[in-house]
Design a protein around this motif. Structure first.
Motif, mmCIF file in Angstrom:
data_model
loop_
_atom_site.group_PDB
_atom_site.id
_atom_site.type_symbol
_atom_site.label_atom_id
_atom_site.label_comp_id
_atom_site.label_asym_id
_atom_site.label_seq_id
_atom_site.Cartn_x
_atom_site.Cartn_y
_atom_site.Cartn_z
ATOM 1 N N ALA A 137 -29.504 -32.329 -2.883
ATOM 2 C CA ALA A 137 -30.702 -31.493 -2.807
ATOM 3 C C ALA A 137 -31.850 -32.121 -3.592
ATOM 4 N N HIS A 138 -31.509 -32.765 -4.693
ATOM 5 C CA HIS A 138 -32.518 -33.420 -5.522
ATOM 6 C C HIS A 138 -33.008 -34.708 -4.865
ATOM 7 N N GLN A 140 -38.885 -28.987 -1.101
ATOM 8 C CA GLN A 140 -39.247 -28.302 0.151
ATOM 9 C C GLN A 140 -39.305 -26.795 -0.023
ATOM 10 N N HIS A 141 -38.550 -26.294 -0.987
ATOM 11 C CA HIS A 141 -38.545 -24.853 -1.257
ATOM 12 C C HIS A 141 -39.425 -24.504 -2.454
ATOM 13 N N GLY A 142 -40.319 -25.431 -2.809
ATOM 14 C CA GLY A 142 -41.305 -25.150 -3.852
ATOM 15 C C GLY A 142 -40.781 -25.207 -5.262
ATOM 16 N N LEU A 143 -39.680 -25.928 -5.485
ATOM 17 C CA LEU A 143 -39.055 -25.980 -6.804
ATOM 18 C C LEU A 143 -39.220 -27.350 -7.453
ATOM 19 N N ASN A 144 -39.375 -27.334 -8.768
ATOM 20 C CA ASN A 144 -39.401 -28.558 -9.569
ATOM 21 C C ASN A 144 -38.139 -28.543 -10.426
ATOM 22 N N LYS A 166 -37.703 -15.082 -6.615
ATOM 23 C CA LYS A 166 -38.031 -15.962 -5.494
ATOM 24 C C LYS A 166 -37.475 -17.367 -5.705
ATOM 25 N N ASP A 167 -37.609 -17.892 -6.915
ATOM 26 C CA ASP A 167 -37.120 -19.241 -7.188
ATOM 27 C C ASP A 167 -35.594 -19.302 -7.193
#
Length: 329
Positions: free
Chosen positions: A50-51, A58-62, A229-230
């Motif tokens: 995923a990383h 793509q899902h807005g995560l850092n 959401k995250d």
């Protein structure tokens, strides 16, 4: 001096063009970093992929992955708030549930029925379980390593076998076995494969495939700074990574091999035993309950501290994330 109209309009346009666009997130935006303590084992493959493949982004995560030796260390990093989430086996979650209920399993993402093995360096001496009488066994305390070993003894009616348990850290097991400090080790992969490759005298004391179904899970504190959401997006990214693993097994193995600096042939040997999927099944609840009873029976925990397993499983988050993901696809 007065501006001519065309010049004035050009300056105004340039001024607005220089203003930041609130609808676009710049590349160097300080999006909150989500830290995940990850056990450096192939079981953590969905997170590595995923990383690497950008599913978190793509899902807005850092997301920042922080590797540790085993799930016990990952869980310690979680409860000391060094990270936001951790990967660990259901056994680690079970043991900790006797002492705290401020954490929850968000999802399981892989299962294996052949990840932990009982290995010795004396093939002639240790040919079956009865032969380890009076032996020193290297075990990782409070982990799947310990539950697996006890399950093995119980299944073969050898729970009263006299032997010495030597509690070690994951990175101490191989050296202890090779130096003769212990006679056998209850070890998860890739430690089992490594010792079998390094020594011609190494052997698996007995076949244990199918004896114990280990799951690896994403765990978080119930009260943390990561939004709902995250957290949902994390599960969606893991689901995307697992879809990628299913569709691209060769590339997935290469990514994990490079991430862990593991021999690709070694990884392929282990890969066939892994079943990747996001789930929170009744089997997980049942497994934790049976392990909790084992821990009580063996006086490894206090019976009075036992809690309802459902208190440490975030079923609502899981179902909402999966439902959203299915709707998006």
């Amino acid at each position: 001096m007065k501006f001519q109209l065309p010049v004035f309009m050009l300056l105004v346009a340039l001024l607005f063009a220089c203003q930041p666009d609130s609808t676009v997130t710049p590349q160097n935006s300080t999006v909150n970093v989500i830290k995940i303590a990850v056990s450096n084992t192939p079981l953590s493959a969905p997170l590595f992929i995923a990383h690497k493949k950008g599913f978190f982004k793509q899902h807005g995560l850092n997301v920042e992955l922080i590797e540790h030796e085993g799930g016990v260390k990952c869980f310690e990093a979680l409860i000391t708030e060094q990270v936001d989430f951790a990967t660990a086996s259901e056994t680690v979650a079970m043991f900790n549930s006797f002492y705290r209920s401020d954490f929850a399993i968000l999802t399981s993402f892989v299962e294996s029925d052949n990840d932990i093995k009982l290995i010795s360096l004396s093939a002639k001496k240790y040919q079956n379980l009865a032969s380890i009488k009076n032996a020193k066994i290297g075990i990782i305390k409070g982990s799947a390593s310990e539950f697996f070993f006890d399950s093995l003894l119980i299944l073969h009616h050898q729970q009263d076998l006299p032997l010495e348990r030597v509690y070690l850290k994951p990175n101490e097991l191989l050296a202890a076995l090779e130096n003769g400090e212990v006679d056998a080790i209850s070890a998860w992969e890739p430690l089992g494969y490594q010792i079998l490759q390094r020594s011609q005298n190494a052997n698996q004391v007995m076949s244990t495939k199918g004896l114990y179904n280990l799951s690896f899970n994403l765990i978080g504190l119930k009260q943390n700074q990561v939004s709902l959401k995250d957290r949902q997006s994390l599960l969606k990214a893991l689901s995307d990574a697992i879809d990628f693993i299913s569709e691209n097994p060769t590339e997935s193995q290469l990514i994990v091999s490079q991430t862990l600096d593991m021999d690709l042939q070694q990884l392929r040997y282990l890969w066939k035993d892994y079943s990747f999927r996001v789930s929170l099944s009744n089997a997980l609840v049942s497994n934790i309950q049976s392990q909790a009873q084992w821990a009580i029976d063996n006086r490894l925990v206090l019976k009075d501290n036992r809690i309802d397993v459902r208190m440490i499983i975030d079923k609502q988050l899981f179902e909402s994330a999966i439902s959203q993901h299915q709707d998006e696809h």
